[in-house]
Structure formats: structure tokens, C-alpha cells
Design a protein around this motif. Structure first.
Motif, PDB file in Angstrom:
ATOM      1  N   PRO A 193      40.135  33.102  32.595  1.00  0.00           N
ATOM      2  CA  PRO A 193      39.843  34.338  33.230  1.00  0.00           C
ATOM      3  C   PRO A 193      40.579  34.304  34.659  1.00  0.00           C
ATOM      4  O   PRO A 193      41.232  35.491  34.988  1.00  0.00           O
ATOM      5  CB  PRO A 193      38.457  34.446  33.310  1.00  0.00           C
ATOM      6  CG  PRO A 193      38.060  33.589  32.247  1.00  0.00           C
ATOM      7  CD  PRO A 193      38.714  32.765  31.934  1.00  0.00           C
ATOM      8  N   SER A 216      44.175  34.620  34.248  1.00  0.00           N
ATOM      9  CA  SER A 216      44.854  35.961  33.585  1.00  0.00           C
ATOM     10  C   SER A 216      44.774  36.909  34.780  1.00  0.00           C
ATOM     11  O   SER A 216      45.158  37.880  34.771  1.00  0.00           O
ATOM     12  CB  SER A 216      43.777  36.070  32.569  1.00  0.00           C
ATOM     13  OG  SER A 216      44.102  37.571  31.855  1.00  0.00           O
ATOM     14  N   ALA A 217      43.375  37.017  35.564  1.00  0.00           N
ATOM     15  CA  ALA A 217      43.374  38.056  36.620  1.00  0.00           C
ATOM     16  C   ALA A 217      44.471  37.901  37.637  1.00  0.00           C
ATOM     17  O   ALA A 217      45.102  38.882  38.157  1.00  0.00           O
ATOM     18  CB  ALA A 217      41.902  37.882  37.174  1.00  0.00           C
ATOM     19  N   PHE A 266      47.156  40.881  38.151  1.00  0.00           N
ATOM     20  CA  PHE A 266      47.129  41.560  39.228  1.00  0.00           C
ATOM     21  C   PHE A 266      48.587  41.428  39.944  1.00  0.00           C
ATOM     22  O   PHE A 266      48.948  42.538  40.252  1.00  0.00           O
ATOM     23  CB  PHE A 266      46.140  40.747  40.071  1.00  0.00           C
ATOM     24  CG  PHE A 266      46.332  41.074  41.574  1.00  0.00           C
ATOM     25  CD1 PHE A 266      45.759  42.639  41.899  1.00  0.00           C
ATOM     26  CD2 PHE A 266      46.825  40.625  42.550  1.00  0.00           C
ATOM     27  CE1 PHE A 266      45.695  42.870  43.276  1.00  0.00           C
ATOM     28  CE2 PHE A 266      46.871  40.700  43.900  1.00  0.00           C
ATOM     29  CZ  PHE A 266      46.365  42.344  44.303  1.00  0.00           C
ATOM     30  N   PHE A 276      40.702  43.164  42.178  1.00  0.00           N
ATOM     31  CA  PHE A 276      41.043  41.690  41.952  1.00  0.00           C
ATOM     32  C   PHE A 276      40.022  40.775  41.995  1.00  0.00           C
ATOM     33  O   PHE A 276      39.559  39.954  41.140  1.00  0.00           O
ATOM     34  CB  PHE A 276      42.350  41.149  42.431  1.00  0.00           C
ATOM     35  CG  PHE A 276      42.441  39.978  42.628  1.00  0.00           C
ATOM     36  CD1 PHE A 276      43.166  39.253  41.288  1.00  0.00           C
ATOM     37  CD2 PHE A 276      42.295  38.785  43.395  1.00  0.00           C
ATOM     38  CE1 PHE A 276      43.192  37.832  41.082  1.00  0.00           C
ATOM     39  CE2 PHE A 276      42.700  37.586  43.405  1.00  0.00           C
ATOM     40  CZ  PHE A 276      43.149  37.023  42.236  1.00  0.00           C
ATOM     41  N   ALA A 316      37.055  41.159  39.599  1.00  0.00           N
ATOM     42  CA  ALA A 316      37.378  40.683  38.481  1.00  0.00           C
ATOM     43  C   ALA A 316      37.244  39.118  38.698  1.00  0.00           C
ATOM     44  O   ALA A 316      37.137  38.284  37.747  1.00  0.00           O
ATOM     45  CB  ALA A 316      38.547  41.199  37.551  1.00  0.00           C
ATOM     46  N   TYR A 317      37.892  38.549  39.702  1.00  0.00           N
ATOM     47  CA  TYR A 317      38.023  37.005  39.787  1.00  0.00           C
ATOM     48  C   TYR A 317      36.578  36.303  40.147  1.00  0.00           C
ATOM     49  O   TYR A 317      36.448  35.339  39.560  1.00  0.00           O
ATOM     50  CB  TYR A 317      39.052  36.903  40.969  1.00  0.00           C
ATOM     51  CG  TYR A 317      39.305  35.358  41.310  1.00  0.00           C
ATOM     52  CD1 TYR A 317      40.501  34.984  40.671  1.00  0.00           C
ATOM     53  CD2 TYR A 317      38.634  34.585  42.213  1.00  0.00           C
ATOM     54  CE1 TYR A 317      40.786  33.491  40.707  1.00  0.00           C
ATOM     55  CE2 TYR A 317      39.122  33.094  42.485  1.00  0.00           C
ATOM     56  CZ  TYR A 317      40.390  32.887  41.712  1.00  0.00           C
ATOM     57  OH  TYR A 317      40.602  31.763  41.911  1.00  0.00           O
ATOM     58  N   SER A 334      38.832  47.347  38.480  1.00  0.00           N
ATOM     59  CA  SER A 334      38.837  45.750  37.974  1.00  0.00           C
ATOM     60  C   SER A 334      38.927  45.506  36.517  1.00  0.00           C
ATOM     61  O   SER A 334      39.523  44.317  36.209  1.00  0.00           O
ATOM     62  CB  SER A 334      37.580  45.490  38.450  1.00  0.00           C
ATOM     63  OG  SER A 334      36.624  46.059  38.056  1.00  0.00           O
ATOM     64  N   PHE A 372      41.987  43.688  34.983  1.00  0.00           N
ATOM     65  CA  PHE A 372      42.269  42.230  35.179  1.00  0.00           C
ATOM     66  C   PHE A 372      41.321  41.340  34.473  1.00  0.00           C
ATOM     67  O   PHE A 372      41.630  39.996  34.405  1.00  0.00           O
ATOM     68  CB  PHE A 372      42.031  42.216  36.783  1.00  0.00           C
ATOM     69  CG  PHE A 372      42.906  43.019  37.584  1.00  0.00           C
ATOM     70  CD1 PHE A 372      44.250  43.190  37.268  1.00  0.00           C
ATOM     71  CD2 PHE A 372      42.171  43.611  38.477  1.00  0.00           C
ATOM     72  CE1 PHE A 372      45.014  44.015  38.033  1.00  0.00           C
ATOM     73  CE2 PHE A 372      43.114  44.483  39.300  1.00  0.00           C
ATOM     74  CZ  PHE A 372      44.277  44.851  39.150  1.00  0.00           C
ATOM     75  N   ILE A 373      40.060  41.505  34.116  1.00  0.00           N
ATOM     76  CA  ILE A 373      39.313  41.014  33.420  1.00  0.00           C
ATOM     77  C   ILE A 373      38.947  41.172  31.975  1.00  0.00           C
ATOM     78  O   ILE A 373      38.560  40.399  31.219  1.00  0.00           O
ATOM     79  CB  ILE A 373      37.691  41.124  34.183  1.00  0.00           C
ATOM     80  CG1 ILE A 373      36.816  40.009  33.685  1.00  0.00           C
ATOM     81  CG2 ILE A 373      37.221  42.618  33.961  1.00  0.00           C
ATOM     82  CD1 ILE A 373      35.549  40.164  34.596  1.00  0.00           C
TER      83      ILE A 373
END
Length: 456
Positions: free
Chosen positions: A198, A201-202, A206, A369, A372-373, A394, A397-398
Motif C-alpha cells: 500500500p 502503491s500510494a 500520487f 497522499f 492514504a499513506y 485520498s 491512492f489507497i
């Protein structure tokens, strides 16, 4: 119709963008880098495996670099190490505690291939101190030391009265899992995948969504500052202009993303015949052989099949639906940020004002970002992670990684996509209204309050 002509704008913008040297060179360079990283990630471990196998082959042919072990047993346990150590081709000579320092001094400046070890008790624990001569490799000494440690443990248990048929169980350790009631336990490998994928990917999503959104703002600002937009608006409505540009940039970014992904996949495929994935059996054999030489016995082998099974479990939700969800999320996320970027680009009349104009976009993007991070830092489900899946800034991104790893079901993913779609429609309607009223504005940069006033 206000959208009439968007196809012509789309085609023109798309062709112009993919024809630029920056796009062609940038795509080729990034694709080659990603392909090389994928190739080397699979190939480089084989070099270390080769060293391991070569070392193992040298040991098999030439024996260890140790010829003699001088052992001082300073405990009241009658440890017998000769039989076990001789399997490594090493002879054992017992020495007294008083002779240890003398023997260490004698091997320090000699060519003797020897190790001096003493077993003693310290604060209720067994201790093992080993010194090897310059002619002995540190790795061989560590192998010998590992064998001595395992023998100390085993022989002490037998000395204490443990039956030999229970010795293996006592030395094998305890396998444990921790999981929430009603949930399937996860392994260390699965936990690592659920945390790292994750985050990566985020970051990737982004970079692509945000960077191409800025290109939308830049393209609109360039046309406006060069007065090209005034010519375009004689035949095309403002709404059609921004729709065509946003969709074109979206397709360009998606195409580049897929090209880079294919490049990475190709690099991995090319490395398969010579990569570490083709030598799993050799890895298992080499590690098992090293562990066996160290006397660690059962329980020391790497469960390769288990690791591969854990990886398969972590990505068990990957299918055609996953790809559709990823593409939908990418496109809708891009449209959201590109719409905001379009207004930022239209609010300036000079290119030097573009930087301050896109600051709100930067703030929103960075906020989305990190929303989501950061939830991925902790392995447990948390409120921030749940909120991030449904907040439009968000969710792009998630959402893809959460669905791919099975953290959410199809229903939850579709709800998140629906919320993102509604947000896109709302932002596009607002953007169209604002854009139509400010696109021909010249002079100082418009602030958000000024744009909203002009759109009424």
C-alpha cells in the motif's frame, strides 16, 4: 451544446502530448529504469547464492579452514564435543582453563589453523568464548561456534534428565500466531506485504496523478498566456475545451503508466530463467546444508513453499475485477485533481503566476497522499485508513492496494468508487462554471474568492 468539439480538443491534445520529446524520452528512460530494477531485483540475489554455493562446494571439497579445536570445559557438565565436531573435519583437543591464554597467544602469530574455545558459566548462563587464528576464516569459526552452542543445549538437556526422544521437540522452538478472533491468522510475510505494497502503491499513484494534473494546469496557462485560447474559443465552448484537455491528459498518463508497468513486467519475465525464482530449490538446499553443518538440526530449513503460499494468500484477491477497480480509481482520481488544476491554470495570465496558483492543488494532493499513506504504518485497521478509502482526495491512492490485498470487498470498493465519481461530477460542474467565466480574464492572478464571485 456546450461540450461540442471536445473530441477535436481531445485528439489534438493527445497527439501533441505524445509527440513531445519530453514524453517520448521520459517514458523510454523511466521504462528502461523500471525494467532494469525488476530484472536486477530477481537476478542480483543469484550472485549471493552463487557465492553461497561456491563456499559450500569449497567446504565439501577442501574441508573447513579449521583443523584443530582447543576446547576448555570450565563447567561441571561433562560435555563431549569430539563426535559432533569431527563431522566438520575438525579434531578436538581438551585443554585446561589455565592453558587457554597460552594457547590463544600461540595461535595468534602462527600458521596453525586452530580455534580456542572455552565453555563456562556466567550469571547462571552458559557462555562460549572462541578465538580463531589468522589462518581461519571468520565464517568457518561461526559455523563451528553454532555447532558447539547447539551441542551445549542438547547435552545439557540430556544431562538434566530429558529423554532423548523429546530432545528434538525441546530444541525446535515454538511456532506461534497472533490474530483477532474471527479473522484468519497472517504470517510475517503477509504482514510485510500488507504494509509495504500500500505504501508503494500510494506513492506511485500520487506521482502519476499529481504530476499530470500539474501538466493540465501548465497546458491551459500556456494557451492562455500566448492568447491561443482566444482563437480556440471562437469555435469551441470553454467546457468542451477543458473536458477535451483533461481527458486527453488522463489517457496520456494512463498510457504511460501502462507502458512503464509492461516494461517492469518484461524485465521480470526476462530474468525468470536466470533469476532467484528459478533457483528456489538451490536456495533451500544451500540454507539447509549450512544449517545442518552448523548442527542446528530440524526447524532450521527455510519453508520456501510456505513463503510462496503466504505471498499467494496476500494477493489472493487479484483478478480481472482488481484491474478494473485500479483503472477506474486512477481515471477518476486524475479527473478530480485535473479539474482543480484546470481552474488553477485558467486563473493566471502569466506563466510566472502559475506556481502560486497551483499551491492549493499541492496542499490538497499532499494531504490526500498522507491520509492514504500513514494508516499503512500500523498493521491494525484504524479509523484514518477507513476514512481515507472514502474521502475523494485520498481514495485514489489507497483503494487499489486495499482491494488487491483483500482488505476490503467488492461492495466497499464500489461504494468508494461511487463517492469518487460523485465528487468528480460535482467538481467538474463547478470547474466548468468557474472556467467559463475566468478563461478570458487577463491581469493579476485571480484568487479563489474572486473566481467564485465571477462565476455567479
Amino acid at each position: 451544446m456546450k461540450t461540442k468539439g471536445w473530441r477535436e480538443v481531445f485528439a489534438f491534445t493527445f497527439i501533441q502530448q505524445i509527440k513531445t520529446k519530453s514524453f517520448i524520452i521520459g517514458t523510454l528512460v523511466i521504462t528502461l529504469i523500471v525494467a532494469l530494477i525488476a530484472f536486477m531485483a530477481n537476478f542480483l540475489p543469484t550472485l549471493f547464492l552463487g557465492d553461497m554455493m561456491n563456499d559450500g562446494g569449497d567446504d565439501a571439497d577442501d574441508g573447513m579452514s579449521i583443523e584443530t579445536l582447543y576446547l576448555s570445559n570450565e563447567t561441571d557438565i561433562p560435555f563431549e564435543m569430539a563426535a559432533a565436531v569431527q563431522t566438520l573435519g575438525v579434531n578436538v583437543q581438551s585443554i585446561s582453563a589455565a592453558d587457554v591464554q597460552t594457547k590463544v597467544d600461540s595461535i595468534t602469530d602462527s600458521t596453525e589453523k586452530a580455534v580456542v574455545s572455552r565453555i563456562f558459566m556466567e550469571e547462571g548462563m552458559f557462555s562460549l568464548d572462541s578465538r580463531y587464528s589468522p589462518e581461519v576464516s571468520k565464517g568457518d569459526c561461526e559455523v563451528l561456534t553454532s555447532m558447539l552452542i547447539s551441542q551445549i543445549k542438547a547435552q545439557y538437556l540430556v544431562f538434566s534428565g530429558l529423554p532423548e526422544d523429546r530432545l528434538l521437540t525441546a530444541l525446535s522452538g515454538v511456532a506461534s500466531t497472533v490474530s483477532c478472533a474471527g479473522e484468519e491468522p497472517t504470517s510475517f510475510v503477509q504482514d510485510m506485504i500488507n504494509a509495504v505494497v500500500p505504501m508503494m502503491s500510494a506513492l506511485v499513484l500520487f506521482v502519476f496523478i499529481f504530476s499530470y494534473s500539474q501538466l493540465v494546469a501548465q497546458a491551459i496557462a500556456i494557451e492562455k498566456s500566448s492568447r491561443i485560447v482566444e482563437y480556440l474559443l471562437t469555435s469551441i465552448k470553454p467546457l468542451a475545451l477543458i473536458i477535451g484537455k483533461v481527458l486527453a491528459m488522463c489517457c496520456v498518463s494512463l498510457m504511460q503508466f501502462l507502458i512503464i508497468g509492461v516494461g517492469g513486467g518484461l524485465g521480470l519475465v526476462l530474468s525468470l530463467p536466470i533469476g532467484i525464482t528459478s533457483k528456489i530449490g538451490e536456495v533451500t538446499e544451500a540454507v539447509a546444508s549450512s544449517a545442518g553443518a552448523a548442527g542446528e538440526g530440524a526447524g532450521s530449513d527455510i519453508d520456501v513453499a510456505g513463503v510462496l503460499n503466504d505471498i499467494a494468500k496476500a494477493f489472493s484477491n487479484v483478478d480481472a475485477t482488481t484491474l478494473i477497480i485500479m483503472i477506474l480509481t486512477f481515471v477518476l482520481g486524475f479527473l478530480l485533481y485535473a479539474g482543480i488544476a484546470g481552474v488553477a491554470g485558467a486563473s493566471v495570465s502569466k506563466m510566472e503566476d502559475l506556481g502560486p496558483a497551483i499551491q492549493p492543488l499541492s496542499i490538497i494532493g499532499v494531504l490526500g497522499f498522507y491520509l492514504a499513506y500513514f494508516p499503512q504504518v500500523t498493521p491494525e485497521e484504524n479509523v484514518m485508513g477507513v476514512v481515507a478509502r472514502y474521502v475523494p482526495i485520498s481514495s485514489p491512492f489507497i483503494l487499489p492496494s486495499d482491494y488487491m490485498l483483500g482488505k476490503i470487498g467488492l461492495g466497499e470498493a464500489l461504494i468508494s468508487v461511487a463517492i469518487l465519481l460523485i465528487a468528480d461530477i460535482a467538481i467538474m460542474l463547478l470547474v466548468a462554471k468557474v472556467y467559463e467565466n475566468i478563461i478570458l480574464h487577463t491581469g493579476s492572478r485571480l484568487k479563489l474568492a474572486d473566481m467564485l464571485k465571477m462565476s455567479k
